[in-house]
Design a protein around this motif. Structure first.
Motif, PDB file in Angstrom:
ATOM      1  N   ARG A  20       0.505  -1.107   0.110  1.00 42.99           N
ATOM      2  CA  ARG A  20       0.116  -0.486  -0.170  1.00 42.99           C
ATOM      3  C   ARG A  20       0.938   1.145   0.055  1.00 42.99           C
ATOM      4  N   TYR A  21       2.109   1.619   0.775  1.00 43.35           N
ATOM      5  CA  TYR A  21       2.703   2.327   0.905  1.00 43.35           C
ATOM      6  C   TYR A  21       3.456   2.674  -0.271  1.00 43.35           C
ATOM      7  N   ILE A  25       3.466   6.170  -3.602  1.00 42.52           N
ATOM      8  CA  ILE A  25       3.965   6.698  -3.439  1.00 42.52           C
ATOM      9  C   ILE A  25       4.472   6.128  -4.978  1.00 42.52           C
ATOM     10  N   ILE A  26       3.988   5.877  -5.908  1.00 42.37           N
ATOM     11  CA  ILE A  26       4.156   5.740  -6.773  1.00 42.37           C
ATOM     12  C   ILE A  26       3.278   7.216  -7.918  1.00 42.37           C
ATOM     13  N   LEU A  27       1.794   6.754  -6.931  1.00 41.64           N
ATOM     14  CA  LEU A  27       0.852   8.035  -6.628  1.00 41.64           C
ATOM     15  C   LEU A  27       1.313   9.504  -7.004  1.00 41.64           C
ATOM     16  N   ILE A  32       3.123  14.615  -8.756  1.00 44.35           N
ATOM     17  CA  ILE A  32       4.032  15.385  -8.479  1.00 44.35           C
ATOM     18  C   ILE A  32       5.306  16.102 -10.511  1.00 44.35           C
ATOM     19  N   LYS A  33       5.062  14.445 -10.805  1.00 43.85           N
ATOM     20  CA  LYS A  33       5.319  14.655 -12.214  1.00 43.85           C
ATOM     21  C   LYS A  33       4.432  15.337 -13.052  1.00 43.85           C
TER      22      LYS A  33
END
Length: 325
Positions: A20-21, A25-27, A32-33
């Motif tokens: 889940r973490y 983090i990927i999302l 941010i990108k």
């Protein structure tokens, strides 16, 4: 070797929490990108004297302003923002021109600045990497093909040589309509005019009408028209992967496979027609058709620009597209 792994309930919960973490983090990184991309695009836009533009939303740009009937939505936007509007369809910038004066400025006064068409993945693949004349970038090949079109393919002399073809096909149309009128049947004029255009283009592109028109070659030419209609649908298909920059490496709609399948089938049909045409045209006298002209340039070793078979196939495809659809 077989390795058996077993986890306790606590270890399984820890793994699920870690996943889940990782997902969060990927999302977060993706968000941010996207934000950085939007900020950079806004800074770039502010440095250029671009036309007026409505407020764009992140990721989708101005798609939400187009509505179900795009041309009416664009007309309303032009009333508010003027004859030139700068819109983003996803991450693709577009210049919307909505007045005759601005169209004249772009297409005539500043023609050289607007000769290159935007590269579209669908069209680029179907036309063998923009090997045709209409979507090719401005350069030596584009200039050469323009000259061939003006002096050989679509010159007054060339068009006059096909007057009998157009007259015959127009007469056939009138006879079909008259028969249906006598039988008190409805006439789909749109389909009839499409068939008229299709017949004229086929005879101008490939050959004169002969008693053997029911042979295999004739059927293949009909297949070309059907294939071109299908290719046109794929060329205009809304490609999500191309519209949104962060999806460009993904083929969410499976369109790449469909494009390859359709172009491969078209390639087989048109290659056979070209081979049969090459074997027969030296023994057939009469008016040269467009394929004769293109094959002559292809075979001419001293030609200014060497045409490839892909150039010819792409030219035939786009020529049908522009006149049939």
């Amino acid at each position: 070797f077989l390795i058996s792994l077993s986890f306790t309930h606590t270890e399984t919960q820890m793994i699920m929490v870690d996943l889940r973490y990782l997902f969060v983090i990927i999302l977060l990184c993706l968000g941010i990108k996207v934000l950085i991309q939007a900020i950079n695009a806004n800074r770039f836009r502010n440095k250029l004297p671009l036309p007026p533009s409505p407020i764009a939303l992140p990721i989708i740009g101005h798609i939400h302003l187009l509505g179900p009937i795009a041309h009416q939505a664009l007309h309303k936007l032009s009333i508010r923002y003027g004859p030139l509007i700068y819109l983003f369809i996803g991450s693709i910038p577009n210049l919307i021109v909505s007045s005759a004066e601005m169209a004249n400025e772009i297409l005539k006064s500043n023609e050289l600045n607007f000769l290159n068409r935007p590269s579209m993945v669908n069209v680029d693949y179907l036309t063998y990497g923009s090997a045709d004349f209409f979507s090719a970038p401005y350069g030596l090949h584009w200039k050469f093909m323009k000259r061939i079109c003006m002096t050989e393919l679509f010159s007054s002399r060339a068009l006059e040589s096909f007057v009998s073809v157009r007259s015959e096909e127009l007469r056939s149309l009138m006879i079909r309509v008259l028969k249906k009128a006598e039988a008190e049947e409805s006439v789909d004029l749109g389909e009839e005019l499409k068939e008229l255009t299709s017949n004229v283009i086929t005879r101008m592109m490939f050959r004169e009408k002969q008693p053997s028109d029911s042979d295999v070659c004739g059927k293949r030419e009909e297949e070309v028209i059907k294939m071109v209609v299908e290719l046109n649908e794929l060329a205009g298909f809304f490609n999500v992967s191309e519209t949104f920059w962060f999806l460009r490496r993904l083929d969410l709609q499976g369109i790449k496979k469909r494009l390859k399948n359709a172009r491969d089938r078209y390639d087989v049909i048109i290659e056979r027609i070209m081979e049969e045409h090459e074997s027969k045209r030296k023994n057939v006298a009469g008016t040269r058709n467009m394929l004769d002209v293109l094959l002559d340039i292809y075979e001419d070793k001293n030609a200014e620009i060497k045409l490839t078979r892909e150039n010819i196939k792409a030219f035939i495809m786009v020529n049908f597209l522009l006149k049939l659809v």
